[in-house]
Design an enzyme around this catalytic site. Structure first.
Site, mmCIF file in Angstrom:
data_model
loop_
_atom_site.group_PDB
_atom_site.id
_atom_site.type_symbol
_atom_site.label_atom_id
_atom_site.label_comp_id
_atom_site.label_asym_id
_atom_site.label_seq_id
_atom_site.Cartn_x
_atom_site.Cartn_y
_atom_site.Cartn_z
ATOM 1 C CG ASP A 67 34.020 -46.462 -45.312
ATOM 2 O OD1 ASP A 67 33.101 -46.990 -45.962
ATOM 3 O OD2 ASP A 67 34.130 -46.607 -44.089
ATOM 4 C CG ASP A 136 38.354 -49.947 -34.121
ATOM 5 O OD1 ASP A 136 37.219 -49.595 -34.523
ATOM 6 O OD2 ASP A 136 39.371 -49.870 -34.824
ATOM 7 C CG HIS A 138 35.932 -48.153 -37.195
ATOM 8 N ND1 HIS A 138 36.824 -49.148 -37.564
ATOM 9 C CD2 HIS A 138 34.728 -48.555 -37.698
ATOM 10 C CE1 HIS A 138 36.176 -50.078 -38.249
ATOM 11 N NE2 HIS A 138 34.916 -49.753 -38.339
ATOM 12 C CD GLU A 143 40.262 -48.242 -37.824
ATOM 13 O OE1 GLU A 143 39.431 -48.267 -36.887
ATOM 14 O OE2 GLU A 143 40.482 -49.231 -38.541
#
Ligand code: F6R
Length: 261
Positions: A67, A136, A138, A143
């Site tokens: 990313d 979280d 991810h 996400e």
């Protein structure tokens, strides 16, 4: 999913570096998927040491990072291109033209995403994908709520992720609000996956990813569908696993039977 529980972050880094080095030793033209963030830095240091001791060459390796932030140029100190150059690429003999990271500062983001997918395909797909995990749940910047079949595309970052990553910026306001990320579908096509997690702040995410239901609410749970994933965690990140003792025993059993090293 194979779960390897090791005593500390150093052992996790050593394990990851050994797996990556073994992949390159058995195939010099390996295509590696790489991650940024704090978790893989120890493994990158080990790989640099192996290169310096002339035990490993990256000269024919191709890399694809997961990313990049949207809005940051490659020379921005918080960009993932900058991170990879500083933490790995400039210390080893990889050819910079063989290292790929999405460009987050282009005008046509959709074309960049399609291009990235095409480049992975042209390279013959990912042999080994290294992953960290967000608090979280991810992977990449997929996400919670991300399609489990998604391809490289633009994702909005959660506020939790922005806060977690604010340490790389001078203020929370400077953290970009979106990123280009490989999709979970892209990641699941890697031949092998190595997910690393260290520290107690990852214990909930690891438990949900490994022992929870398969759900878009925990993107890393998609790895349960992949047949060659190894999750490597330290004791702190493993602390909330219900089947902790079973994973330990499975490793011993695998070694006893000569199935794993
Ligand atoms: C980084 C990436 C992220 C990180 C994750 C964990 O390229 O894709 O998914 O792996 O946010 O980050 P750290 O390792 O900093 O806790």
């Amino acid at each position: 999913v194979r779960i390897v529980i090791l005593s500390d972050a150093v052992s996790v880094a050593e394990f990851a570096a050994e797996e990556m080095a073994a992949a390159i030793s058995s195939k010099a033209t390996s295509v590696l998927g790489l991650a940024t963030g704090g978790t893989p830095v120890g493994a990158y240091r080990q790989l640099i040491e192996l290169y310096k001791n002339r035990r490993l060459s990256f000269s024919e390796v191709t890399t694809f990072n997961l990313d990049e932030y949207i809005g940051l140029s490659p020379d921005h100190p918080a960009s993932y291109r900058y991170f990879m150059n500083e933490n790995l690429f400039r210390h080893i003999d990889v050819q910079i033209k063989s290292t790929h990271i999405p460009l987050g500062d282009v005008s046509d983001l959709i074309a960049e995403c399609c291009n990235y997918e095409a480049r992975i395909e042209r390279a013959g797909g990912l042999d080994l994908q290294l992953l960290g995990i967000g608090t979280d749940g991810h992977i990449g910047f997929n996400e919670p709520g991300s399609s489990l079949a998604g391809r490289t595309r633009v994702k909005t970052l959660t506020e939790q992720t922005r806060r977690d990553n604010a340490r790389y910026f001078s203020s929370l306001d400077e953290v970009p609000t979106s990123a280009i990320t490989m999709g979970i579908g892209t990641i699941l096509e890697a031949k092998r996956i190595l997910l690393l997690a260290t520290g107690s702040n990852k214990a909930d995410a690891i438990r949900a990813a490994v022992e929870g239901p398969l759900t878009t609410s925990v993107p890393a749970s998609a790895l349960q569908l992949h047949s060659a994933t190894v999750v490597v965690v330290d004791e702190a990140a493993a602390a909330k696993l219900d089947r902790h003792d079973y994973y330990r025993r499975s490793e011993l059993e695998g070694r006893r039977l000569g199935l794993i090293r």
